[in-house]
Write an enzyme that holds these catalytic residues in place. Sequence first.
Site, PDB file in Angstrom:
ATOM      1  N   GLU B 265     -41.940  21.978  11.567  1.00 18.56           N
ATOM      2  CA  GLU B 265     -41.392  23.050  11.170  1.00 18.56           C
ATOM      3  C   GLU B 265     -39.873  21.798  10.901  1.00 18.56           C
ATOM      4  O   GLU B 265     -39.881  20.809  11.980  1.00 18.56           O
ATOM      5  CB  GLU B 265     -41.242  23.771  12.934  1.00 18.56           C
ATOM      6  CG  GLU B 265     -40.514  24.981  12.166  1.00 18.56           C
ATOM      7  CD  GLU B 265     -39.159  24.717  13.374  1.00 18.56           C
ATOM      8  OE1 GLU B 265     -38.370  24.371  12.752  1.00 18.56           O
ATOM      9  OE2 GLU B 265     -38.993  25.845  14.401  1.00 18.56           O
ATOM     10  N   CYS B 302     -33.952  26.551  15.567  1.00 21.65           N
ATOM     11  CA  CYS B 302     -34.811  26.022  14.274  1.00 21.65           C
ATOM     12  C   CYS B 302     -33.764  27.736  12.887  1.00 21.65           C
ATOM     13  O   CYS B 302     -34.091  27.416  11.994  1.00 21.65           O
ATOM     14  CB  CYS B 302     -35.863  26.169  14.089  1.00 21.65           C
ATOM     15  SG  CYS B 302     -36.296  25.229  15.529  1.00 21.65           S
TER      16      CYS B 302
END
Lengths: 526, 526
Positions: B265, B302
């Site tokens: 990720e 994120c």
Amino acid sequence: MTITGEMLIGAESHRGGQGEVRAVDPASGAALDPVYGGGGAAEVERACALAWAAFDAFRETGLEQRVAFLEAVAQAILDIGDALIVRAMAESGLPRARLEGERGRTVGQLRLFAQVVREGSWIEARIDPAMPGRTPLPRADIRQRHIPLGPVAVFGASNFPLAFSVAGGDTASAFAAGCPVVVKGHNAHPGTSELVGRAIRAAVADCGLPEGVFSLLFGTGTEIGTALVADPRIKAVGFTGSRRGGLALMEVAARRPEPIPVYAEMSSINPVFLMPAALAARAEALGAGFVASLTMGAGQFCTNPGILLGIEGPDLDRFAAAAVAALGGSTAATMLTPGIHAAYDDGVTALAGSGAVTTLARGLACNGPNQAQAAFFSTTAEAFLADTRLQEEVFGAASLLIRCPDAAAMGTVAERLEGQLTATLQMEAADEAAVAALIPVLERKAGRILANGWPTGVEVCHAMVHGGPFPATSDSRSTSVGTLAIRRFLRPVCYQDLPAGLLPEALHDGNPLGLWRRVDGTLGRD
Amino acid sequence: MTITGEMLIGAESHRGGQGEVRAVDPASGAALDPVYGGGGAAEVERACALAWAAFDAFRETGLEQRVAFLEAVAQAILDIGDALIVRAMAESGLPRARLEGERGRTVGQLRLFAQVVREGSWIEARIDPAMPGRTPLPRADIRQRHIPLGPVAVFGASNFPLAFSVAGGDTASAFAAGCPVVVKGHNAHPGTSELVGRAIRAAVADCGLPEGVFSLLFGTGTEIGTALVADPRIKAVGFTGSRRGGLALMEVAARRPEPIPVYAEMSSINPVFLMPAALAARAEALGAGFVASLTMGAGQFCTNPGILLGIEGPDLDRFAAAAVAALGGSTAATMLTPGIHAAYDDGVTALAGSGAVTTLARGLACNGPNQAQAAFFSTTAEAFLADTRLQEEVFGAASLLIRCPDAAAMGTVAERLEGQLTATLQMEAADEAAVAALIPVLERKAGRILANGWPTGVEVCHAMVHGGPFPATSDSRSTSVGTLAIRRFLRPVCYQDLPAGLLPEALHDGNPLGLWRRVDGTLGRD
């Protein structure tokens, strides 16, 4: 339906100008008409542009419309009639009965995926309702479904000109998922490919779908396949073929600015474990059964039994003798292409010439071009472990018996095998303890473990796994046969607090599609 | 529990001799004791050997034993007590309330995966019963389950020292799947990592599991991480971090003799679409809400909203003015590490220096080391489309408003975005038609689409998708948050005609585990 030698780029029929592709009847060596003009970057560009343009509409077709399309493709293939079988026989050297069976499998596969689409579990709808009163923070309404990845490139395989080719399992599962498909047809059977491609195209039109849902390209060399996998609008790849071919596509896919998944089914030698009690009980029957599996379809199955393991002794000798007798009487069979035939002969010659390998038997001599004589070799566990080349697949009816000093050596060889599509156990009740010790190893090595059968013959059903750890496939998390194959072309998306009018129907309150859905973690048909 | 500066290799505590790893309190710049000795190839070898040795036993633990283990890990983390929070505060600069919340999330995640394991749907049991009377060929009995891939390498993230680190979502889902885990701890928080690692190790021992189920390594540079991903016994990788780091691991994994899946990720700028009616109705509230989301946790999420899109006009100006006012009053916040702080400053300087970008506001000045001043910029759609560097993530509280001439330009920008974790819609009922046109694009671009919220804050639940097309992640087919994350570490295996005594319990007749199973294609609890 006429064969024209053209590519099918959406609704357009197009003759390529980069080289020529022409089928050969392997049984006679004769070149077959028509000549296909090869495509290149320009054709890839057009097919991918159309596929991309079709994607958003095709992926939101209702379930019943998707079902109707898959069933229309199946019917259109049947409607080609005998011309399809005749052409496939000429292009593959495979017999009529096999190809009629393969057509049934292809059509059945499309219809099975139609059922899968209708049932709808592949959407994997999940709903976690809002909890406005939760402390310290409220929970939003969160809903998940799976959507298709995007246009898929499918590479037809040579050994199943119908079931693993233009309308084969990759195409059927990609369509079922909602992905447009661009097929690179296999050069061994362009006429078969065109016939099936035209059937798909007719179904696309009849169902009122955008033309870009399907295209069929041909081309010489590797340029067109590389361009197809590198095209930014292609989002996944399905491939069945050689290890070298699969590895090349994996590399192209990994080097893209946006890497994409490759589902390559490549290479497997499908070990068969001849357990002691089974050998004691039925060595002769096993020998005959093995040869029948080995030589079926000229040995040109991904699941062909390429190695056998047994413990040294009189029962193994009985097995070998029975196999030698059966194989010695097996007629030479026409292989799919001159290239495959040459590679088979090279592989057999290499095995026969290895100092560590004994030739036990060869089949009957050839009496025509491109025929393969079956071959049966033996070696020791020690020699097999010492030379990794003995693990390389020889595509065709060649197999290697590995004589093991004891059960431990069988386990050691099993542990040293590369990834496989299948592992087979010939066993009796008295073998259960020894098999129980092998199974954890085999689970790590193979996608399918079978007992007291032969690995050739892959059922198209819900529980099938035709896959396995590398190099059997490039991605062990999937299968290319059976209904789970649809998952290869899907990804999850979730929606948080989206107004009801904007949610996809699969996630509407009241479950209008009657789907299995997981609501707050509990599966049901709410 | 004491912090020793050692790695945890199975049951062994080991001080490495290759370089030193030492945490820094970013709020003061002070180095923290103890000094950790870095590991290398030898430590990777031992941890992987233990993980491999543990795999076959761990993967066949009964469901209740796996549940007990996950719950024991959760309890052991709680049992560390306040020392964990104090150490994590010192190593991350994050405030107490945030870390206490993050601990709750970490523990809750482990307990949620315990529920998932118990419920058992992840096994995806399928049974196609034999049809001995079928013609022309009988059907064998075929049963499928999912098994874990093998030992998993997990790379702890800097920005969630608990929830995305040693016992974070990757570790929890890998354990749930039955995979041993080797963690490469993040050098920013080795003490926090060791504390959590010791808690996991205690749970491994208390549950009577093989020691190799868990190891924790530290190391300087990239050598140890590369060696870990390259080790043949590692079968999958979980990573949360930078794009450069993720790409490097993807390359190592792809170049292995046996390539393996990488779940990285990496990079997302999380576009927010400010739809016209929403701006008209609540431009000021949106401006304030945006800045709250942007500056939360010093912007180190994120899912931080890195770009906003709106149509030029007085309402967008009102939004910008409100955001400028809010951001101008936002206090500078300590970032996680000096390196992250320096990268943030570099990114902000580059944006500010771009001729196409206007600086709208900066936050309050810094009054300590490693503090970041929030930053808010604007540009035009035309400039954004002309310069792909404006799409690069600036990790931290910096965001770019893209002024679009009309709705079409908003759609054009959306279509040109790279893959994202999230896409946010600020909308009113009057915006629905325009949003409906955007959604197909956003579905192709992002893993999560949310309306009238902010992307920061990722619920751990069944329907969550924290994933998305490249480069948001390396594999859009999965999520790293939520219960579907378990699937990343599983693969299907099928058993054909295996004697009942050798079948795994999940596939026994009579369904002794009470699982949801698909029998002949029909889901139920047979």
